[in-house]
Every structure is written in C-alpha cells, then in structure tokens.
Scaffold this active site. Sequence first.
Site, mmCIF file in Angstrom:
data_model
loop_
_atom_site.group_PDB
_atom_site.id
_atom_site.type_symbol
_atom_site.label_atom_id
_atom_site.label_comp_id
_atom_site.label_asym_id
_atom_site.label_seq_id
_atom_site.Cartn_x
_atom_site.Cartn_y
_atom_site.Cartn_z
ATOM 1 N N SER A 179 0.700 -1.193 0.017
ATOM 2 C CA SER A 179 0.032 0.103 0.036
ATOM 3 C C SER A 179 0.652 1.288 -0.119
ATOM 4 C CB SER A 179 -0.966 0.195 1.274
ATOM 5 O OG SER A 179 -2.095 1.035 1.202
ATOM 6 N N ASP A 276 -7.992 -2.790 -7.368
ATOM 7 C CA ASP A 276 -7.640 -2.580 -5.883
ATOM 8 C C ASP A 276 -8.544 -1.767 -5.194
ATOM 9 O OD1 ASP A 276 -4.935 -2.170 -4.314
ATOM 10 O OD2 ASP A 276 -6.362 -0.448 -4.218
ATOM 11 N N HIS A 344 -6.629 -5.735 -1.461
ATOM 12 C CA HIS A 344 -5.581 -4.686 -1.640
ATOM 13 C C HIS A 344 -4.538 -5.314 -0.553
ATOM 14 C CE1 HIS A 344 -3.900 -0.659 -1.034
ATOM 15 N NE2 HIS A 344 -3.881 -0.715 0.268
#
Length: 397
Positions: A179, A276, A344
């Site tokens: 991330s 995502d 994610h």
Amino acid sequence: MNVNSIVVLKLVLFIYWPWLVNSEGEQNRLLVNMTLVQNASALGAYCLDGSLPAYHLHRGFGAGADNWLLQFEGGGWCNDIKSCLDRSKSNHGSTRYMNKWEVFSGILSNNASFNPDFYNWNRVKIRYCDGASFSGDAKFYNGTSMLYFRGQRIWQAIILDLLPKGLGHAKKAMLSGCSAGGLATFLHCDNFTSFLPKNASVKCLSDAGFFLDERDIALNHTMRSFYEDLITLQGVEPNLNQNCTSTLYYPHLCFFPQYALPYIETPFFILNSAYDVYQFHHILVPPSSDPRRHWDHCKLNVTACDASQLNILQGFRNDMLAALRDFYQNSTRDGMYINSCFTHCQSETQETWFAVGSPRIHNKTIAETVGDWYFSRNISKEIDCAYPCDTTCHHMI
C-alpha cells in the site's frame, strides 16, 4: 480431547486467528519484537509526534544468512495539519502506540512451506509513522503543537542502523512494501541499491502500491489534489526522482508510480489488483464524487454493482493496464502480477501469498511468480483475465 472437540477448536481458531490455521494445516505464529532506532535523533529522524522510528528484524539462517528482505509497512497518508495531528496520536504516527510485537507471515514467514524462496533471509518490517510514504522532510510548529514530517530521514536512519547488522555485506536483497509502503518502494528503490555492495543482487517489489493518476467518477482529480497537498505540507518534492521531476511540467506528479517507474534503474516487480479496493473507494469513487451514495451497495458487495458500475470498473482496469503497457512490453528484467481480485495487499497474508487456496494466474501463485522473477527462473509477467472470470480470488468485498 475427542475428535469433535478438536474440529470445533480448529474452526474457532480459523475464524478468530486465521494466521494459526490455513489450508496447509496449523502454522505457529512468528512474533518479532520491535527495535527502536536509538541513533535516529542525531539525524533528526522522528515520527510525527517526535517518537523514535522503529523496525522489526528476524534473522536469516543457513543459505539465506547474507540475504535481506526489507518490507515497508503501509497505512495511508495525511495531507493537512488536522489529519496529521490525529495521525500522530495513533499507531501510524507514533511508535508509542504501536504493538511492540508483529506477526511475520506471507513473504515475511520463516517457514519454507509457506515462503519457499525467502523464508531463511533476514526479514525486516519497517514501521510507518510519517504519513508520506517515507518521503517528507519538514516540520510544523504553531506554538502549541509540533509535527515532524521526517519520512526521508526515517528511511535513512533505519538503513544506517541495519548496515552494520549485516545489510552492508548483503549478497541478495529485496526492498518491498504494501500500500503506502508499496508506493515507498517506488520512491526509494534506487536509493536502496546505492547502499549495498556493487556485486549484490538487488531488486524491488511493490504490493498494492501502483496508485493511478485517475479522474474520479465526477471527473475530478481527487487523488492528484490530495497528493499535491501532501507534497507541499511535508516537503516531499526535493526527495522525488530528480530525473522524473526535471522532465515533467508538474514535478509533483512524480509521486505517482506511473510517472516515476520509467526512471527506476533497479529491477522491479509490480504486484497489484486491477480492481484494487483502496483505489476503487478513494480514487475512482471517493465519497466526494458520490454525494447521493449510489455506489454504496457496489462498494460493499461487488455482486451488487449494476452494469454501468461494472463498466466503469472495467474502464479503471483498462487504464491501469495502459499505464503499465511499456513496463510489460519493453522490459525483460522486470516482473508483474496483475490479478482481477477486489483486494488490497497480498504479499503479507499467508492465504494470498502461498497456500493451497491462494489466488492463481495460469495456475501460478503470487509467491511462485515473485520467486521465479527474483531468481530468474522463468518469465514472470502475469495479467489476469477481467472480472469475474477468476475463481481463485480472495475478494475483500
């Protein structure tokens, strides 16, 4: 304990502590203690609240004793004083609020059955406490509150702390992140290489860090504006790739991976979902773009998306693949794994990294594809078919 009791116990463990039980059987948790960087203050390297930065190190062994994997922690960003002040009072802005022990799983696991290529490396989780993907260098003081935007110095302090612990003579090394940590990998990949021996094999991996410069459904550049404020507040621009910033008319765009990627010289692997979830909820359909909340059901359950919404999501996937076209077609040293799961971050979770039921593209797991790429065993560029064709996905929504 009878057979029925054992079955019930395993079911409870799977529901409440899934890292203990997976499709491979029972796996003991690997808990790794926090190390504060005591010399960080000499560099002015502080978390948002002034606390010392930290990392977790689990030593390698055997054939992996001289190999190193560094993993940036993720956790979003802050782009104004209020959000950064709030963040400074949380585990994403201060080591004072962080868990002192971290579970190492997936790419950080020390079990060969769950992490076949990197299990015996030195593995480091770099804690995230600055709010700008380890790239800022500024501070704020209004007479009552002090905020340190020192992500760039935190990165340098941690590297300098690890070099004498063995990183300085690494034979193989990989910088990775998830991330906002995946974005940090784009920002620091070549700098990481510069610290290591010239004959070391050094590569970088970004997991869910390829954030697109995309208009939202209201045709606004919501994420671009967010990053502009972040870059200005935290003094990021001088730390962006200078070859990129000297080329683009708007230098701050080099914070986006798609613009920085062509200038990265170190071999790179991009692991990302084409759908995502973070980007779906915050870049494509941020709350500001949907005041009547027509997308609420779709955001919570992809099967509730209507035909028009699915068409927009397919357009987002197409834009991501277009942004990666040159990377896919022209590079022989790089790798990628773009699947079609609504998720994610997939490298730190055992179920998505390497397990019997892990996501697959052409019958290859993420771990197998990354390993083939790092060790040059095979061509490692996998792109999934469009949703909903992939039945191996672990969807978050």
